[in-house]
Scaffold this active site. Structure first.
Site, PDB file in Angstrom:
ATOM      1  N   HIS A 147       4.681  -1.220 -42.769  1.00  0.00           N
ATOM      2  CA  HIS A 147       4.063  -1.819 -43.161  1.00  0.00           C
ATOM      3  C   HIS A 147       3.640  -2.975 -42.041  1.00  0.00           C
ATOM      4  CE1 HIS A 147       5.845  -5.907 -45.317  1.00  0.00           C
ATOM      5  NE2 HIS A 147       5.505  -6.400 -44.192  1.00  0.00           N
ATOM      6  N   GLU A 148       4.964  -2.619 -40.664  1.00  0.00           N
ATOM      7  CA  GLU A 148       4.006  -3.183 -39.609  1.00  0.00           C
ATOM      8  C   GLU A 148       2.604  -3.340 -39.200  1.00  0.00           C
ATOM      9  OE1 GLU A 148       5.997  -6.055 -39.359  1.00  0.00           O
ATOM     10  OE2 GLU A 148       7.216  -5.398 -40.537  1.00  0.00           O
ATOM     11  N   HIS A 172      -0.072  -5.087 -41.118  1.00  0.00           N
ATOM     12  CA  HIS A 172      -0.199  -6.516 -40.399  1.00  0.00           C
ATOM     13  C   HIS A 172      -0.871  -6.591 -39.734  1.00  0.00           C
ATOM     14  CE1 HIS A 172       2.814  -9.344 -42.488  1.00  0.00           C
ATOM     15  NE2 HIS A 172       3.765  -7.811 -43.096  1.00  0.00           N
ATOM     16  N   CYS A 227       9.038  -9.025 -47.451  1.00  0.00           N
ATOM     17  CA  CYS A 227       8.249  -8.867 -46.276  1.00  0.00           C
ATOM     18  C   CYS A 227       8.827 -10.371 -46.222  1.00  0.00           C
ATOM     19  CB  CYS A 227       6.761  -9.052 -46.424  1.00  0.00           C
ATOM     20  SG  CYS A 227       6.017  -9.699 -45.054  1.00  0.00           S
ATOM     21  N   LEU A 228       8.430 -10.921 -44.571  1.00  0.00           N
ATOM     22  CA  LEU A 228       9.354 -12.515 -44.217  1.00  0.00           C
ATOM     23  C   LEU A 228       7.946 -13.009 -44.322  1.00  0.00           C
ATOM     24  CD1 LEU A 228      10.430 -11.185 -41.147  1.00  0.00           C
ATOM     25  CD2 LEU A 228      12.154 -11.854 -42.853  1.00  0.00           C
ATOM     26  N   GLY A 240      11.802  -5.959 -39.509  1.00  0.00           N
ATOM     27  CA  GLY A 240      10.373  -5.578 -38.514  1.00  0.00           C
ATOM     28  C   GLY A 240       9.178  -7.103 -39.106  1.00  0.00           C
ATOM     29  N   GLN A 243       2.355 -12.502 -37.310  1.00  0.00           N
ATOM     30  CA  GLN A 243       3.255 -12.924 -38.931  1.00  0.00           C
ATOM     31  C   GLN A 243       4.093 -14.205 -37.425  1.00  0.00           C
ATOM     32  OE1 GLN A 243       5.850  -9.290 -39.981  1.00  0.00           O
ATOM     33  NE2 GLN A 243       5.459 -10.648 -41.739  1.00  0.00           N
TER      34      GLN A 243
END
Ligand code: NI
Length: 181
Positions: A130-131, A134, A88-89, A46, A51
């Site tokens: 999660h997204e 963000h 998380c990226l 995701g 990000q």
């Protein structure tokens, strides 16, 4: 359209609430393409627009072999919870047990402005939560219980990328096996 650098923890854009999309134009469709390409290249499950440094309410996911995107999302969460590791990226290499709703109904729009409704359980539900976080400047480490959060903050302090303004090199391989969000 291209793979974009992923912003790393410490970058203020990750703590800034994103703005709703108003124009469903070519620029938005290019953003969705960039998000997909950047997520798949990472690889991740995701990715949200902040990000890659874009303060708009847009995210993409790739879970169980299926990709999707959502613009201006709203989430309806189940009371029933799930436990499991999350990464998380934007926090490369870290993964911690994070409690999330087991089921999610997400509503919003596709890149053409058509209304869409996504039902997700388990990992898809986790990814959607999660997204969506963000887009509000919230990171998964904010959702951890006290003990896990302590471990996470220690790991962040010790991380190779910690304290660097915007490192271009991602830590790899990381223990999330392409499941980071
Ligand atoms: Ni993330």
């Amino acid at each position: 359209m291209a793979v974009q650098p992923i912003r790393i923890f410490g970058d203020p854009v990750l703590r800034t609430p994103a703005q709703p999309v108003e124009d469903f134009d070519k620029e938005l469709r290019n953003l969705v393409k960039d998000l997909h390409q950047t997520m798949l290249e990472a690889p991740g499950a995701g990715l949200a627009a902040p990000q890659i440094g874009v303060g708009l309410r847009v995210f993409v996911w790739h879970v169980d072999g299926e990709s999707g995107h959502l613009v201006n999302p709203g989430l309806d969460l189940s009371d029933e919870l799930q436990e499991g590791e999350e990464g998380c990226l934007s926090l490369p290499g870290l993964a911690f047990d994070t409690s999330r709703a087991l089921k999610v109904v997400a509503t919003g729009f596709n890149e053409y402005g058509d209304p869409v409704r996504i039902e997700g359980t388990e990992y898809l539900a986790r990814a959607l939560q999660h997204e969506n976080d963000h887009l509000d400047g919230v990171l998964f480490i904010d959702r951890l219980d006290r003990e896990q959060r302590k471990l996470a903050l220690k790991a962040i302090r010790e991380a190779q990328w910690s304290g660097e303004p915007a490192p271009a090199v991602k830590v790899s391989p990381h223990p999330t096996f392409g499941r980071a969000l």
